[in-house]
Design a protein around this motif. Structure first.
Motif, PDB file in Angstrom:
ATOM      1  N   GLY A 171       0.808  -1.214   0.000  1.00 13.38           N
ATOM      2  CA  GLY A 171       0.000   0.000   0.000  1.00 13.38           C
ATOM      3  C   GLY A 171       0.839   1.262   0.000  1.00 13.38           C
ATOM      4  O   GLY A 171       0.507   2.246  -0.673  1.00 13.38           O
ATOM      5  N   GLU A 172       1.946   1.240   0.725  1.00  9.40           N
ATOM      6  CA  GLU A 172       2.838   2.410   0.745  1.00  9.40           C
ATOM      7  C   GLU A 172       3.472   2.625  -0.627  1.00  9.40           C
ATOM      8  O   GLU A 172       3.605   3.779  -1.084  1.00  9.40           O
ATOM      9  CB  GLU A 172       3.917   2.202   1.801  1.00  9.40           C
ATOM     10  CG  GLU A 172       4.691   3.449   2.162  1.00  9.40           C
ATOM     11  CD  GLU A 172       3.867   4.450   2.946  1.00  9.40           C
ATOM     12  OE1 GLU A 172       4.143   5.661   2.810  1.00  9.40           O
ATOM     13  OE2 GLU A 172       2.953   4.023   3.680  1.00  9.40           O
ATOM     14  N   ILE A 173       3.859   1.549  -1.283  1.00  5.12           N
ATOM     15  CA  ILE A 173       4.464   1.680  -2.621  1.00  5.12           C
ATOM     16  C   ILE A 173       3.423   2.187  -3.625  1.00  5.12           C
ATOM     17  O   ILE A 173       3.713   3.065  -4.456  1.00  5.12           O
ATOM     18  CB  ILE A 173       5.053   0.334  -3.069  1.00  5.12           C
ATOM     19  CG1 ILE A 173       6.207  -0.075  -2.138  1.00  5.12           C
ATOM     20  CG2 ILE A 173       5.548   0.409  -4.498  1.00  5.12           C
ATOM     21  CD1 ILE A 173       6.784  -1.444  -2.432  1.00  5.12           C
TER      22      ILE A 173
ATOM     23  N   TYR B 125       3.385   8.503 -16.487  1.00 10.38           N
ATOM     24  CA  TYR B 125       4.396   8.404 -15.441  1.00 10.38           C
ATOM     25  C   TYR B 125       5.571   9.322 -15.722  1.00 10.38           C
ATOM     26  O   TYR B 125       6.156   9.904 -14.821  1.00 10.38           O
ATOM     27  CB  TYR B 125       4.892   6.955 -15.323  1.00 10.38           C
ATOM     28  CG  TYR B 125       3.941   6.068 -14.564  1.00 10.38           C
ATOM     29  CD1 TYR B 125       3.835   6.162 -13.179  1.00 10.38           C
ATOM     30  CD2 TYR B 125       3.141   5.159 -15.221  1.00 10.38           C
ATOM     31  CE1 TYR B 125       2.966   5.365 -12.471  1.00 10.38           C
ATOM     32  CE2 TYR B 125       2.251   4.356 -14.521  1.00 10.38           C
ATOM     33  CZ  TYR B 125       2.178   4.460 -13.143  1.00 10.38           C
ATOM     34  OH  TYR B 125       1.305   3.670 -12.455  1.00 10.38           O
ATOM     35  N   HIS B 126       5.932   9.464 -16.969  1.00  9.07           N
ATOM     36  CA  HIS B 126       7.092  10.278 -17.311  1.00  9.07           C
ATOM     37  C   HIS B 126       6.711  11.216 -18.459  1.00  9.07           C
ATOM     38  O   HIS B 126       6.072  10.800 -19.422  1.00  9.07           O
ATOM     39  CB  HIS B 126       8.281   9.408 -17.744  1.00  9.07           C
ATOM     40  CG  HIS B 126       8.728   8.459 -16.667  1.00  9.07           C
ATOM     41  ND1 HIS B 126       9.501   8.881 -15.605  1.00  9.07           N
ATOM     42  CD2 HIS B 126       8.499   7.150 -16.480  1.00  9.07           C
ATOM     43  CE1 HIS B 126       9.736   7.844 -14.809  1.00  9.07           C
ATOM     44  NE2 HIS B 126       9.139   6.786 -15.327  1.00  9.07           N
TER      45      HIS B 126
ATOM     46  N   ARG C 254       1.064   6.625  -6.937  1.00  7.21           N
ATOM     47  CA  ARG C 254      -0.136   7.408  -7.218  1.00  7.21           C
ATOM     48  C   ARG C 254       0.091   8.896  -7.022  1.00  7.21           C
ATOM     49  O   ARG C 254      -0.397   9.717  -7.801  1.00  7.21           O
ATOM     50  CB  ARG C 254      -1.270   6.930  -6.316  1.00  7.21           C
ATOM     51  CG  ARG C 254      -2.615   7.623  -6.580  1.00  7.21           C
ATOM     52  CD  ARG C 254      -3.603   7.257  -5.501  1.00  7.21           C
ATOM     53  NE  ARG C 254      -3.175   7.793  -4.220  1.00  7.21           N
ATOM     54  CZ  ARG C 254      -3.667   7.392  -3.051  1.00  7.21           C
ATOM     55  NH1 ARG C 254      -4.552   6.420  -3.003  1.00  7.21           N
ATOM     56  NH2 ARG C 254      -3.229   7.933  -1.926  1.00  7.21           N
ATOM     57  N   ASP C 255       0.849   9.274  -5.974  1.00 11.83           N
ATOM     58  CA  ASP C 255       0.947  10.678  -5.601  1.00 11.83           C
ATOM     59  C   ASP C 255       2.216  11.363  -6.080  1.00 11.83           C
ATOM     60  O   ASP C 255       2.231  12.595  -6.225  1.00 11.83           O
ATOM     61  CB  ASP C 255       0.879  10.824  -4.070  1.00 11.83           C
ATOM     62  CG  ASP C 255      -0.438  10.312  -3.511  1.00 11.83           C
ATOM     63  OD1 ASP C 255      -1.416  10.261  -4.284  1.00 11.83           O
ATOM     64  OD2 ASP C 255      -0.484   9.947  -2.320  1.00 11.83           O
TER      65      ASP C 255
ATOM     66  N   HIS D 111      -1.928  13.795 -13.053  1.00  6.23           N
ATOM     67  CA  HIS D 111      -2.784  13.058 -12.122  1.00  6.23           C
ATOM     68  C   HIS D 111      -3.872  12.341 -12.899  1.00  6.23           C
ATOM     69  O   HIS D 111      -4.564  12.930 -13.741  1.00  6.23           O
ATOM     70  CB  HIS D 111      -3.401  14.007 -11.108  1.00  6.23           C
ATOM     71  CG  HIS D 111      -4.316  13.312 -10.145  1.00  6.23           C
ATOM     72  ND1 HIS D 111      -3.837  12.459  -9.160  1.00  6.23           N
ATOM     73  CD2 HIS D 111      -5.664  13.315 -10.033  1.00  6.23           C
ATOM     74  CE1 HIS D 111      -4.858  11.990  -8.473  1.00  6.23           C
ATOM     75  NE2 HIS D 111      -5.973  12.496  -8.982  1.00  6.23           N
ATOM     76  N   VAL D 112      -4.038  11.057 -12.616  1.00  8.75           N
ATOM     77  CA  VAL D 112      -5.024  10.218 -13.293  1.00  8.75           C
ATOM     78  C   VAL D 112      -6.117   9.863 -12.289  1.00  8.75           C
ATOM     79  O   VAL D 112      -5.815   9.521 -11.142  1.00  8.75           O
ATOM     80  CB  VAL D 112      -4.361   8.934 -13.844  1.00  8.75           C
ATOM     81  CG1 VAL D 112      -5.387   8.021 -14.479  1.00  8.75           C
ATOM     82  CG2 VAL D 112      -3.293   9.304 -14.849  1.00  8.75           C
TER      83      VAL D 112
END
Length: 300
Positions: free
Chosen positions: A138-140, A205-206, A145-146, A152-153
């Motif tokens: 969840g942390e990964i 992402y990039h 996500r952030d 932002h999707v």
């Protein structure tokens, strides 16, 4: 008297010592070979995992008896973190296809591991890896996500993008080729537009620099290929300024300017249109220009 050799009495042989016959060696009994160990050999990875679980359980037992903040508590807590780092690397390997440095992903997953260690209660009878894995993953995921995406999707589109990726891999294996958009949409029972939106979301992402040269094809950057210089762009600011200044003139002078510069009429034609002399039209134009210049703060 000569005795013939043939008639010479035979000489008696000395009696030989009788040699006893060698005793027959007793037959050796077959020694049975030790039975092979039928227990399967434990792989080193599983053995290390069992050792880590045992060490983790022991350290949590010690941690429970220590007061938080003491040097001994910090030492045992650090040993727990170090012992369970392979769990973080295992979880981070699931995100290897995200083109993000694996060191960063492991570092983020370690934060989730620390949070899991601080919240874990060994008295509940749950194995620590079972408890910690959702927290680490969840942390990964929160990191991707952030912090990773350039654009932002929406959450729904991101979750659908994961399904599109999974369906693409399954169909590629089944067909032996890359599936089409229609095949992916049929597999997931969604529209083709949604599939295309998910594919575009996966590219967020990039960001690619517009000025970066394209590798391999020798073409100029995207900025040179997609953009062009609009000749009317320089006039946008001037048109807006003129529109702001014209409304400050009297109505008759506004009409004269429109007839002269928008309808391209001469001063004689304007004088005939308005019923005034050409000289008067010239004076009105000169006065209008003077007012416009005085109201123009840029030239002032």
């Amino acid at each position: 008297m000569t005795v013939s050799a043939s008639t010479a009495p035979p000489q008696e042989e000395a009696p030989r010592a009788s040699t006893p016959a060698p005793a027959q060696a007793p037959a050796l009994e077959a020694v049975p070979e030790p039975a092979p160990d039928t227990a399967p050999e434990v792989p080193p990875e599983r053995r290390r995992g069992a050792d880590t679980r045992a060490l983790t359980q022991l350290l949590f037992g010690e941690l429970k008896e220590l007061r938080p903040g003491t040097p001994e508590h910090n030492r045992v807590r650090g040993a727990l973190i170090e012992a369970n780092l392979p769990l973080v690397r295992y979880a981070a390997a699931r995100f290897r296809s995200r083109n993000e440095p694996m060191e960063d992903v492991v570092q983020v997953g370690t934060i989730g591991l620390i949070n899991a260690i601080d919240r874990f209660d060994p008295d509940r009878g749950v194995q620590f890896p079972t408890f910690a894995m959702p927290t680490v993953i969840g942390e990964i995921k929160r990191y991707f996500r952030d912090n990773v995406r350039t654009v932002h999707v929406p959450r729904r589109l991101h979750e659908l993008w994961v399904q599109v990726n999974s369906a693409t891999e399954d169909l590629t294996t089944a067909f032996g080729r890359t599936p089409t958009t229609a095949e992916i949409a049929e597999r997931l029972r969604i529209g083709e537009d949604e599939v295309l939106s998910c594919i575009e979301a996966g590219r967020s992402y990039h960001a690619t620099s517009l000025e970066a040269a394209q590798e391999g094809d020798g073409l100029p950057g995207l900025l040179d290929r997609l953009g062009y210089e609009d000749p009317a762009l320089d006039g946008v600011e001037h048109r807006d300024l003129v529109r702001h200044l014209l409304v400050q003139l009297p109505e008759r002078e506004q009409r004269i300017l429109l007839l002269r510069y928008y309808s391209n009429l001469t001063q004689s034609q304007i004088s005939a249109e308005l019923g005034v002399s050409q000289m008067h039209v010239s004076r009105l134009l000169a006065r209008s220009f003077q007012r416009l210049r005085s109201a123009n703060r840029i030239e002032a």
